[in-house]
Design a protein around this motif. Structure first.
Motif, PDB file in Angstrom:
ATOM      1  N   HIS A 117      18.610  49.984  76.179  1.00 12.46           N
ATOM      2  CA  HIS A 117      17.909  49.929  74.886  1.00 12.46           C
ATOM      3  C   HIS A 117      16.853  48.834  74.888  1.00 12.46           C
ATOM      4  O   HIS A 117      15.724  49.028  74.409  1.00 12.46           O
ATOM      5  CB  HIS A 117      18.909  49.678  73.749  1.00 12.46           C
ATOM      6  N   TYR A 118      17.225  47.680  75.445  1.00 12.38           N
ATOM      7  CA  TYR A 118      16.297  46.555  75.492  1.00 12.38           C
ATOM      8  C   TYR A 118      15.071  46.898  76.343  1.00 12.38           C
ATOM      9  O   TYR A 118      13.926  46.640  75.943  1.00 12.38           O
ATOM     10  CB  TYR A 118      17.016  45.329  76.062  1.00 12.38           C
ATOM     11  N   LEU A 119      15.306  47.508  77.508  1.00 12.51           N
ATOM     12  CA  LEU A 119      14.200  47.828  78.414  1.00 12.51           C
ATOM     13  C   LEU A 119      13.315  48.945  77.863  1.00 12.51           C
ATOM     14  O   LEU A 119      12.108  48.972  78.126  1.00 12.51           O
ATOM     15  CB  LEU A 119      14.752  48.221  79.792  1.00 12.51           C
ATOM     16  N   LYS A 120      13.901  49.848  77.102  1.00 12.56           N
ATOM     17  CA  LYS A 120      13.101  50.927  76.505  1.00 12.56           C
ATOM     18  C   LYS A 120      12.113  50.385  75.482  1.00 12.56           C
ATOM     19  O   LYS A 120      11.054  50.974  75.244  1.00 12.56           O
ATOM     20  CB  LYS A 120      14.015  51.957  75.846  1.00 12.56           C
ATOM     21  N   GLU A 121      12.459  49.247  74.890  1.00 11.26           N
ATOM     22  CA  GLU A 121      11.569  48.632  73.908  1.00 11.26           C
ATOM     23  C   GLU A 121      10.437  47.849  74.581  1.00 11.26           C
ATOM     24  O   GLU A 121       9.462  47.483  73.927  1.00 11.26           O
ATOM     25  CB  GLU A 121      12.358  47.702  72.989  1.00 11.26           C
ATOM     26  N   GLY A 122      10.581  47.588  75.867  1.00  7.78           N
ATOM     27  CA  GLY A 122       9.564  46.839  76.602  1.00  7.78           C
ATOM     28  C   GLY A 122       8.505  47.765  77.175  1.00  7.78           C
ATOM     29  O   GLY A 122       8.490  48.979  76.951  1.00  7.78           O
ATOM     30  N   SER A 123       7.634  47.180  77.967  1.00  8.02           N
ATOM     31  CA  SER A 123       6.489  47.941  78.496  1.00  8.02           C
ATOM     32  C   SER A 123       6.596  48.205  79.998  1.00  8.02           C
ATOM     33  O   SER A 123       5.747  48.885  80.560  1.00  8.02           O
ATOM     34  CB  SER A 123       5.192  47.181  78.210  1.00  8.02           C
ATOM     35  N   ASP A 124       7.651  47.662  80.636  1.00  9.21           N
ATOM     36  CA  ASP A 124       7.759  47.798  82.093  1.00  9.21           C
ATOM     37  C   ASP A 124       8.565  49.062  82.419  1.00  9.21           C
ATOM     38  O   ASP A 124       9.797  49.044  82.475  1.00  9.21           O
ATOM     39  CB  ASP A 124       8.424  46.564  82.699  1.00  9.21           C
ATOM     40  N   LYS A 125       7.866  50.149  82.638  1.00 12.88           N
ATOM     41  CA  LYS A 125       8.518  51.429  82.896  1.00 12.88           C
ATOM     42  C   LYS A 125       9.236  51.435  84.250  1.00 12.88           C
ATOM     43  O   LYS A 125      10.259  52.100  84.407  1.00 12.88           O
ATOM     44  CB  LYS A 125       7.495  52.567  82.859  1.00 12.88           C
ATOM     45  N   LYS A 153      13.146  52.289  84.965  1.00 10.62           N
ATOM     46  CA  LYS A 153      13.549  53.298  85.950  1.00 10.62           C
ATOM     47  C   LYS A 153      14.547  52.708  86.948  1.00 10.62           C
ATOM     48  O   LYS A 153      15.557  53.349  87.301  1.00 10.62           O
ATOM     49  CB  LYS A 153      12.311  53.817  86.674  1.00 10.62           C
ATOM     50  N   ASN A 154      14.269  51.493  87.396  1.00  8.55           N
ATOM     51  CA  ASN A 154      15.187  50.833  88.325  1.00  8.55           C
ATOM     52  C   ASN A 154      16.568  50.649  87.699  1.00  8.55           C
ATOM     53  O   ASN A 154      17.597  50.901  88.345  1.00  8.55           O
ATOM     54  CB  ASN A 154      14.633  49.464  88.737  1.00  8.55           C
ATOM     55  N   TYR A 155      16.559  50.186  86.454  1.00  2.00           N
ATOM     56  CA  TYR A 155      17.844  49.968  85.794  1.00  2.00           C
ATOM     57  C   TYR A 155      18.605  51.284  85.620  1.00  2.00           C
ATOM     58  O   TYR A 155      19.826  51.339  85.819  1.00  2.00           O
ATOM     59  CB  TYR A 155      17.652  49.289  84.429  1.00  2.00           C
ATOM     60  N   GLN A 156      17.923  52.334  85.255  1.00  2.00           N
ATOM     61  CA  GLN A 156      18.570  53.631  85.056  1.00  2.00           C
ATOM     62  C   GLN A 156      19.184  54.157  86.355  1.00  2.00           C
ATOM     63  O   GLN A 156      20.230  54.816  86.329  1.00  2.00           O
ATOM     64  CB  GLN A 156      17.579  54.636  84.466  1.00  2.00           C
ATOM     65  N   GLN A 157      18.541  53.849  87.485  1.00  2.00           N
ATOM     66  CA  GLN A 157      19.119  54.235  88.782  1.00  2.00           C
ATOM     67  C   GLN A 157      20.446  53.510  89.010  1.00  2.00           C
ATOM     68  O   GLN A 157      21.425  54.115  89.457  1.00  2.00           O
ATOM     69  CB  GLN A 157      18.134  53.912  89.907  1.00  2.00           C
ATOM     70  N   ILE A 158      20.453  52.223  88.719  1.00  2.00           N
ATOM     71  CA  ILE A 158      21.680  51.451  88.889  1.00  2.00           C
ATOM     72  C   ILE A 158      22.746  51.937  87.916  1.00  2.00           C
ATOM     73  O   ILE A 158      23.923  52.089  88.282  1.00  2.00           O
ATOM     74  CB  ILE A 158      21.404  49.946  88.692  1.00  2.00           C
TER      75      ILE A 158
END
Length: 268
Positions: A54-62, A66-71
């Motif tokens: 959720h936190y990363l989706k609010e940011g701008s670093d796609k 993607k890296n986090y979703q892989q993990i």
């Protein structure tokens, strides 16, 4: 598994760069814990994984997302594989590029912790590595000696020696016993009496003769701590004759006990 202290040293040198950060998870999966009776670990896992997403989706670093979703997917897959065979805790340290992947069930209590940073969070792992390094437990009972090789409070391997009285030498026990008696001295009370007489006369020499074999096992297995478990004088003789330092001698006959009970008695 590699010695946990060596793993910690390797992980101390890990650094994530840019969007390729390091995921750290300590998860309490102890089903005997009163707080875990309803499988609460699944809720902690879901919430811990989703919070970062959720936190990363609010940011701008796609790319980081993607890296986090892989993990996240790999962690969920791993937990699905071990769900039916849980221990008390699970530790995962991973990077999306696959360069780092440490995933272990452990038989120790963990505090729930989820991190996504440039470096792995190692405090809990360091505590466990200091308390539960590679350890050898030597169980002795008259004509039998059993070695339990442990790492991170888990059994990695066992080796059993048996005294061949006829050849007057210790041999690694191979599979179940065959038809002849352990001592080779006949059967029934006569066998027992004859063995006891020889045991009383030769026990010091017998234990002295196996001590170098045990020292070699300790060296080859890289034991950081060694415990001897058995009644005196056998256990005390081994302590004296072995060159390796012995952390403690437990004067209790436990050779026929289950390995989990032995670990609980010796290491906890």
């Amino acid at each position: 598994m590699k010695d946990i202290q060596d793993i910690v040293k390797d992980l101390e040198n890990v650094r994530g760069t840019g969007p390729n950060k390091i995921f750290t998870m300590y998860l309490n999966t102890d089903l005997s814990d009163p707080d875990q009776q309803g499988g609460e670990w699944k809720i902690h896992l879901k919430n811990g994984l989703n919070n970062f997403e959720h936190y990363l989706k609010e940011g701008s670093d796609k790319e980081e997302l993607k890296n986090y979703q892989q993990i996240k997917k790999r962690v969920k897959d791993f937990m699905g594989e071990i769900e039916r065979n849980l221990m008390r805790g699970v530790i995962i340290i991973a990077s999306a590029d696959g360069e780092v992947w440490f995933a272990e069930r452990v038989q120790m209590h963990l505090e729930n912790e989820f991190e996504w940073q440039e470096t792995p969070i190692l405090e809990q792992l360091k505590t466990l590595s200091e308390k539960y390094p590679k350890t050898g437990i030597i169980l002795v009972q008259q004509n039998q000696v059993k070695l339990i090789d442990t790492n991170l409070n888990q059994v990695e391997d066992t080796t059993e020696y048996e005294l061949d009285v006829e050849e007057d030498t210790w041999k690694i026990k191979q599979g179940p016993r065959q038809g002849r008696s352990t001592t080779g001295l006949g059967s029934g009370n006569l066998q027992k009496d004859l063995f006891n007489d020889r045991y009383e006369a030769n026990q010091y020499r017998w234990y002295k003769s196996i001590a170098p074999k045990l020292d070699k096992q300790a060296k080859d297995r890289e034991w950081k701590r060694i415990f001897i478990v058995g009644e005196a004088p056998a256990s005390k003789t081994l302590e004296t004759e072995m060159n390796k330092d012995i952390e403690d001698v437990i004067l209790k006959n436990m050779l026929d006990h289950g390995e989990s009970k032995i670990l609980e008695k010796v290491l906890n």
